[in-house]
Scaffold this active site. Structure first.
Site, mmCIF file in Angstrom:
data_model
loop_
_atom_site.group_PDB
_atom_site.id
_atom_site.type_symbol
_atom_site.label_atom_id
_atom_site.label_comp_id
_atom_site.label_asym_id
_atom_site.label_seq_id
_atom_site.Cartn_x
_atom_site.Cartn_y
_atom_site.Cartn_z
ATOM 1 C CE LYS A 16 23.627 10.359 12.648
ATOM 2 N NZ LYS A 16 23.009 9.978 11.408
ATOM 3 C CB ALA A 103 16.176 19.284 10.458
ATOM 4 N N GLY A 104 19.653 18.055 9.914
ATOM 5 C CA GLY A 104 20.596 17.832 8.814
ATOM 6 C C GLY A 104 21.023 16.396 8.624
ATOM 7 C CG ASP A 143 21.186 8.695 15.501
ATOM 8 O OD1 ASP A 143 21.430 7.504 15.250
ATOM 9 O OD2 ASP A 143 20.714 9.493 14.671
#
Ligand code: C5P
Length: 309
Positions: A16, A103-104, A143
């Site tokens: 997303k 971890a982006g 999320d």
């Protein structure tokens, strides 16, 4: 004796980007009140589930070494929570193929958790509804409900309360993957720290941005992208300023830090423009690697293994 080989279930779940991420006050439970507009992108993780003697997780693909394979993985929590709800043991092997940066700031872990819920629902023939899965998803992380939902949605609460948002057309993105990741709690803490020192300007409401989505107007959308976490991500990783500048110089309509970062997302005029921007950005030496993606796409979904041979 004939032994029946169990058929694996394969699920694809999207990354997303937050087109609008307005961060409100810190709540007593440690979360911040959010108003956000999510868009699901064609960059995906694939999660394969097969019956096994014990719960095991394997991770493949880029950044796999940085992903825990024990109870710290959200997939572990998704499998144990769902198994507990339906009164069985989570005897399953789960293989995650990472396409979403680790971890982006693109909800990769949440995508894997959503894929696990959808996959186990199919593998165990549970027939749980999307709403029942969404309830479990919201217990797992802010999320995860959106990773299930996909498309475009307005998120409130800590991001888990969703309303679908009308979106016309496909939008074209270039994603600049950074060297190293950022921890989401640290980015929120940094925003609180910056706000304590004097306010970084807050973004406004999302009304106009939602109108631009409904109109399918990428130039209008580009001008309205906003992320309150961007100032905090840039404070922790100042080199992202260069990445954002390079994307604009390469011809993107706009660039934004994705969620808590450090991935930078660039909105482009067309699919061809996105390819041109990605080529130029790759050569600029301002990021680890570059991906092209389109959105919105659907949420976590079982893939028919026979249809892909
Ligand atoms: O919900 P999730 O586990 O993904 O959130 C990770 C961390 O991000 C939280 O522990 C919290 O520090 C921060 N967060 C927040 N407000 C939100 C969502 C996440 O402060 N609405």
């Amino acid at each position: 004796m004939l032994s029946v080989v169990p058929r694996p279930v394969l699920v694809r779940a999207p990354a997303k980007v937050n087109l609008h991420l307005a961060v409100g006050d810190l709540r007593p439970d440690g979360y911040h009140e959010l108003t956000t507009v999510f868009q699901a992108l064609s960059l995906c993780d694939e999660v394969e589930l097969v019956p096994a003697k014990a719960l095991t997780i394997k991770v493949r693909g880029e950044g796999a070494r940085d992903v825990p394979t024990d109870r710290r993985n959200l997939v572990w929590k998704a499998a144990t929570r769902l198994a507990h709800k339906v009164g069985r043991d989570p005897l399953v092997e789960i293989v995650i193929d990472k396409g979403i940066p680790v971890a982006g700031g693109m909800a990769g872990g949440s995508a894997d958790a959503a894929a696990t819920l959808v996959g186990l629902n199919a593998l165990w023939h549970l027939d749980l509804t999307r709403d029942e899965l969404a309830d479990i998803a919201s217990e797992l992380g802010s999320d995860v409900p959106f990773s299930l939902h996909g498309g475009s949605a307005l998120g409130t609460g800590r991001g888990e309360k969703l309303l679908p948002v009308l979106s016309r057309n496909t939008f074209h993105w270039v994603l600049a993957l950074a060297k190293g990741g950022l921890s989401t709690p640290e980015v929120y803490r940094e925003l609180d720290r910056l706000r304590g020192q004097g306010q970084p300007p807050r973004i406004g409401d999302a009304q106009k941005l939602m109108q631009s989505l409904a109109a399918g107007d990428s130039a209008q959308l580009a001008a309205l992208l906003g992320n309150d976490l961007q100032a905090a991500a840039l404070s922790l990783k100042p080199e992202l300023r260069r990445t954002l500048r390079a994307g604009i110089n390469a011809g993107a309509l706009a660039g934004i830090v994705s969620g808590s970062g450090p991935t930078c997302a660039f909105l482009c005029e067309s699919a061809d423009a996105a390819i041109e921007v990605s080529t130029e950005l790759s050569g600029a030496g301002v990021c680890r690697s570059v991906r092209v993606a389109a959105g919105p796409v659907g949420g976590a979904k079982v893939i028919d293994l026979e249809s892909i041979g």
